[in-house]
Motif scaffolding. Structure first.
Motif, PDB file in Angstrom:
ATOM      1  N   THR A 116     -10.296   8.846  15.441  1.00 53.87           N
ATOM      2  CA  THR A 116     -11.149   9.719  14.631  1.00 53.87           C
ATOM      3  C   THR A 116     -11.081   9.357  13.159  1.00 53.87           C
ATOM      4  O   THR A 116     -12.099   9.363  12.460  1.00 53.87           O
ATOM      5  CB  THR A 116     -10.756  11.187  14.858  1.00 53.87           C
TER       6      THR A 116
ATOM      7  N   ASP B 266     -15.837  17.189  13.665  1.00 51.95           N
ATOM      8  CA  ASP B 266     -16.241  17.822  14.918  1.00 51.95           C
ATOM      9  C   ASP B 266     -17.759  17.948  15.024  1.00 51.95           C
ATOM     10  O   ASP B 266     -18.274  18.401  16.050  1.00 51.95           O
ATOM     11  CB  ASP B 266     -15.534  19.162  15.146  1.00 51.95           C
TER      12      ASP B 266
ATOM     13  N   VAL C 161      -9.944  16.303  16.678  1.00 53.93           N
ATOM     14  CA  VAL C 161     -10.351  17.458  15.870  1.00 53.93           C
ATOM     15  C   VAL C 161      -9.828  18.731  16.525  1.00 53.93           C
ATOM     16  O   VAL C 161      -9.613  18.778  17.726  1.00 53.93           O
ATOM     17  CB  VAL C 161     -11.889  17.535  15.709  1.00 53.93           C
TER      18      VAL C 161
ATOM     19  N   GLU D 186     -11.095  17.675   8.862  1.00 52.32           N
ATOM     20  CA  GLU D 186     -10.698  18.037  10.227  1.00 52.32           C
ATOM     21  C   GLU D 186     -10.247  16.850  11.078  1.00 52.32           C
ATOM     22  O   GLU D 186     -10.308  16.897  12.305  1.00 52.32           O
ATOM     23  CB  GLU D 186     -11.811  18.825  10.943  1.00 52.32           C
TER      24      GLU D 186
ATOM     25  N   PRO E 248     -13.126  21.041  18.970  1.00 54.98           N
ATOM     26  CA  PRO E 248     -14.180  20.188  19.531  1.00 54.98           C
ATOM     27  C   PRO E 248     -15.218  21.004  20.292  1.00 54.98           C
ATOM     28  O   PRO E 248     -14.892  22.006  20.924  1.00 54.98           O
ATOM     29  CB  PRO E 248     -13.409  19.265  20.479  1.00 54.98           C
TER      30      PRO E 248
ATOM     31  N   PRO F 136     -17.035  15.018  20.898  1.00 52.07           N
ATOM     32  CA  PRO F 136     -15.604  14.750  21.102  1.00 52.07           C
ATOM     33  C   PRO F 136     -15.314  13.410  21.760  1.00 52.07           C
ATOM     34  O   PRO F 136     -14.211  12.876  21.598  1.00 52.07           O
ATOM     35  CB  PRO F 136     -15.150  15.909  21.991  1.00 52.07           C
TER      36      PRO F 136
END
Length: 300
Positions: free
Chosen positions: A283, A229, A239, A272, A242, A233
């Motif tokens: 991510t 994070d 996450v 995370e 964010p 974002p």
């Protein structure tokens, strides 16, 4: 950098309230991290995941404004032992989270091997709360304070020594969401922080160069604790907490490349990653890409 890596998964989701972050280590592996590191000529030993105790979900587990204290403490004690063994064996510990409360165990296992361990905290948050200052009681907002010896003794006392780190050996990069208690602690302890304001004004190159210069002579090892994070974002959507206006994907690669050039990172964790909140494992893929840069991947 140490070419012998040992990976430890820490599927912790008890330091906060968003389910799914316990699947972060699996998502990172699925995104091809082992193959990526092996292509860079690292000897990679994946030790699998530690076992995280599960609380009775029928009851709200809050003690001294700390959610799931017993289980978080037990999980981190187990992680600390695993990390300790990796460092003792002469290998580089690379830990995948899980929520950021796992940094309590990581730092407990790493810092006993150093006189002056430095810490780069790459994060939108300071994670400097305690049970007294936390608005939520979520322990993933407390690991840096715990590692400074501030907080509940079940957390600060892991591995039977405290504090794990010194405030003058910390650099926080990317902060843009700090609670009042955290701001007071930063001022009181003189912790070096580069907020998004400084990153925007100075540029990431200068921020990282100053961070390297600040830590290189005063520490005998540096741990990188990277919360996804810390990125915006838009670039890292998966996450749990964010915060808009974060570090860009490209700036993050530059930071990792400069850390690689400095050749002073001795342990690292990436935390995370929550695949339930993610978009097509974006991510986790970003995390793997950043690891590539941290461990020396170059275009030419």
């Amino acid at each position: 950098m140490n070419k012998n890596l040992s990976i430890i998964g820490a599927p912790m989701d008890l330091g906060q309230l968003r389910r799914g972050v316990d699947m972060g280590p699996s998502a990172i592996r699925y995104a091809g991290v082992i193959e990526r590191l092996e292509q860079l000529k690292y000897d990679v030993d994946d030790l699998g995941d530690i076992q995280i105790p599960r609380p009775n979900r029928k009851e709200v587990q809050i003690e001294d404004n700390l959610r799931n204290l017993k289980e978080v403490a037990e999980g981190n004690a187990q992680l600390a032992n695993s990390v300790d063994e990796v460092v003792e064996s002469g290998r580089f510990p690379l830990i995948f989270g899980g929520d950021h409360s796992i940094a309590i165990g990581t730092l407990a296992g790493v810092s006993k091997h150093y006189e002056n361990l430095g810490v780069i905290w790459y994060d939108a948050h300071g994670d400097l709360n305690t049970g007294d200052t936390s608005p939520s009681g979520n322990i993933h907002g407390m690991p840096l304070a715990v590692s400074l010896g501030i907080g509940h003794d079940r957390l600060t006392g892991i591995k039977d020594y405290t504090p794990k780190i010194k405030p003058e050996n910390i650099v926080i990069i990317g902060a843009r969401s700090l609670d009042d208690g955290e701001k007071e602690l930063i001022k009181e302890k003189g912790i070096k922080v580069y907020t998004m304001h400084e990153i925007d004004r100075m540029g990431m190159t200068k921020v990282i160069q100053e961070s390297v210069d600040y830590l290189k002579d005063r520490t005998d090892g540096v741990h990188l604790s990277l919360d996804l994070d810390g990125l915006d974002p838009h670039d890292a959507p998966g996450v749990g907490t964010p915060v808009m206006g974060g570090i860009s994907y490209r700036e993050s690669h530059l930071a990792m490349e400069m850390f690689a050039e400095a050749n002073f990172i001795t342990s690292a964790e990436f935390v995370e990653v929550n695949p339930i909140l993610d978009e097509k494992n974006t991510t986790a893929s970003v995390a793997v890409g950043l690891m590539g840069s941290l461990f020396g991947e170059k275009l030419k």
